[in-house]
Enzyme design. Structure first.
Site: not given
Ligand code: F6R
Length: 608
Positions: A2, A75, A101-102, A481, A485, A488, A603
């Protein structure tokens, strides 16, 4: 996360608050509101949705006249995004208005206490409890009431408070949630983030935990909870607005990596009470838990990698068989599931199309669905039988870091909860796991303090063409992972392999100078891992090892080691992931990549 902004001065407050909130929009929010002292009353306007909705509602602020006010972008954590749950929250008579916030961890018991005293509540928020408590403890001195409330609430908070009995003062308090006081000429401000007030002042004071700022037009006094005055030295902000949005970091990803200790703490600590894991949000009974014959985990990308860790942990603790699948595969493979199956769905956004489709498929087959989600009120959260929210706050960088860490934290809580319901843990084991879990945020902090070592290693290797990540069991899950990371955000080709699988083909790719990241955190598999390290080194690989700090046997076997603190085996992934995130980040940064928005990625993946 928030956003808070507050104003007291000679100008109209509402337009200044709206302008400040606009500067906080980048943080993500689902509702917004302002409260302004207007002719003897505190007037509140708030609305679900974009700030634009609120702006139109009050005609850019013209409808609420007054020179003292507080504003907020919310949020959702406690209670879905809605007009009623939006902040500011007011006390029962409307005398006090509060933005927060919190998380108030003990809000339920405080709410029950006040309800027994006849106080009526309107919202589902933890914040309303603060507003109601202020009025309850107010006997003519607002500062006294604030001090009293602080002695009652537990958790994290940045608070902005106004009261209709005092049109000349704005109050601000913080604990474990950032809050600054902005100093102007005949006007002063509060803000959770500097960008909100940067247009009007560059002089700020940062509040520390348990400090109470009493802010008037002509000056600011900061007190501790004993009501003693605390001297403060103003700080001049020289950053530009875009650096300020990122809290001084170059990228949101760096900021979010650094926020992990707090995000993990926020996710864990409200759920450990009186030495027990308390999952208020889930309705599963011990009988239902005992009836599950299998657990399925479905998710995509990094969330799937959390699922891979979760499989090891859940099987280890509960002895219930666990299958883990990427959602896009699960949905088309006619999975064998029925009402004796618990399906665990993991998603940051709660909107990932494949994960949502997998959830629907699981429900169609009669399974019970429990989801781990970051965005409150998202589709996955809404369609699940039970939801455990990760309280990571909004994640802006495309590559997930803090959401991943908080998902893992929830997996630990859930594993302990389920194992206990199944009678699989002795009281000693239960207490040990909780102790280990509560120690994680501090250990993550310790790793982040040493980030320069990883930065140095990245500076030596950012030109690598291929990077392999290897590990066994939980370290294999972490390798996946680490590899994702890196690829990507840095666009370097990378793959993760179960270390024992190398000699079945992959090792033919290893040649002079190939970079291999070897995760060797698991004691019982350490010697096996070192055999695999020898295999790749014999073929010319450069090896970065990740090991636990009290195990120095790795030295001399690899070219560079990054140590993480000791933790119980199942919780080491929470620590091992941090250097992997940092490595990916620094490599991408040295390559000059667009870290927060890597090419071809979004995202939230809402298409199949
Ligand atoms: C990688 C990443 C993606 C998400 C994937 C699932 O850094 O962010 O691999 O983990 O697209 O997204 P959510 O968690 O929003 O279902």
């Amino acid at each position: 996360m928030c956003g808070i902004v507050g104003y007291i001065g000679g100008d109209q407050a509402a337009p200044i608050l709206l302008e400040g909130l606009e500067k906080l929009e980048y943080r993500g929010y689902d509702s917004a509101g302002v409260a302004v002292y207007d002719q003897g009353r505190v007037q509140i306007a708030k609305a679900k949705g974009r700030l634009q909705v609120l702006k139109e509602m009050i005609h850019g602020g013209d409808d609420i006249r007054g020179t003292l006010g507080i504003g907020h972008t919310r949020w959702a954590t406690h209670g879905e995004p809605s007009d009623v749950n939006a902040h500011p929250q007011a006390s029962v008579s409307g005398k006090f208005a509060v933005v927060h916030n919190g998380i108030i961890e003990n809000y339920l018991s405080l709410k029950e206490y006040l309800m027994r005293k006849g106080v009526a509540f309107l919202s589902e928020t933890d914040t309303e409890v603060v507003a109601q408590l202020l009025e309850y403890y107010y006997h003519g001195d607002i500062l006294d009431a604030v001090v009293k409330v602080l002695s009652k609430v537990e958790g994290s908070y940045g608070l902005g408070i106004i009261c209709e009995d005092d049109p000349d003062t704005l109050y601000a308090v913080r604990k474990d949630s950032p809050l600054v006081v902005g100093l102007g000429e005949g006007e002063n401000f509060i803000a959770s983030d500097v960008p909100a007030i940067l247009k009007r002042t560059r002089e700020i004071c940062r509040l520390r935990d348990n400090e109470i700022a009493v802010i008037r037009r002509c000056g600011v006094t900061v007190y501790n909870t004993e009501k003693e005055v605390i001297p403060k030295t103003p700080e001049h902000i020289s950053w530009d607005i875009s650096a300020a949005e990122k809290g001084g970091y170059e990228h949101f990803m760096a900021k979010e990596i650094m926020e992990q200790p707090k995000a993990v703490r926020d996710t864990i600590s409200p759920r450990i009470r009186g030495g027990r894991v308390v999952l208020d949000q889930i309705t599963l009974t011990p009988e239902q838990i005992r009836a599950f014959q299998r657990i399925f985990i479905v998710a995509c990308g990094s969330a799937y990698h959390v699922g891979v860790v979760a499989k090891y942990i859940l099987e280890d603790l509960t002895r219930v068989p666990v299958e883990v699948d990427v959602a896009s595969e699960f949905r088309y493979r006619r999975p064998i599931i029925d009402e004796k199956v618990l399906v665990l769905v993991i998603s940051q956004s709660g909107e990932t199309a494949d994960t949502l489709a997998a959830l629907r498929e699981a429900k169609r087959c009669g399974a019970r669905v429990l989801s781990i989600v970051n965005v409150v009120g998202s589709s996955i959260a809404n369609e699940s039988d039970d939801v455990l929210y990760t309280w990571a706050g909004p994640e802006i960088a495309v590559a997930t870091t803090k959401a991943y860490s908080t998902q893992l934290a929830v997996v630990y809580l859930l594993a302990i909860y389920l194992a206990d319901a199944l009678g699989r843990l002795t009281p000693e084991q239960y207490a040990d796991y909780l102790r280990e879990l509560e120690a994680l945020p501090e250990k993550i902090e310790k790793i982040l303090e040493n980030k320069k070592d990883i930065q140095y290693y990245a500076s030596q290797n950012f030109n690598a063409k291929d990077i392999f990540f290897i590990g066994r069991n939980l370290d294999y899950a972490m390798s996946m992972e680490g590899s994702l990371k890196l690829k990507e955000i840095s666009y370097i080709h990378s793959d993760a392999y179960a270390a024992g699988e190398l000699k079945h083909g992959t090792i033919s790719l290893v040649e002079n100078g190939t970079l291999v990241v070897a995760l060797a955190t698991q004691d019982r598999l350490f010697d096996k891992m070192m055999s695999n390290v020898k295999e790749v080194k014999a073929r010319g690989a450069q090896v970065l090892g990740v090991a636990v700090e009290d195990n120095r046997k790795i030295e001399g076997q690899v070219d560079f080691v990054f140590y993480i603190p000791r933790a119980c085996d199942i919780m080491l992934p929470s620590l091992a992931v941090i250097p992997l995130q940092l490595f990916a980040y620094y490599v991408a940064s040295m390559k000059g990549c667009d870290i927060d928005k890597p090419r071809n990625l979004a995202k939230s993946v809402t298409v199949e």
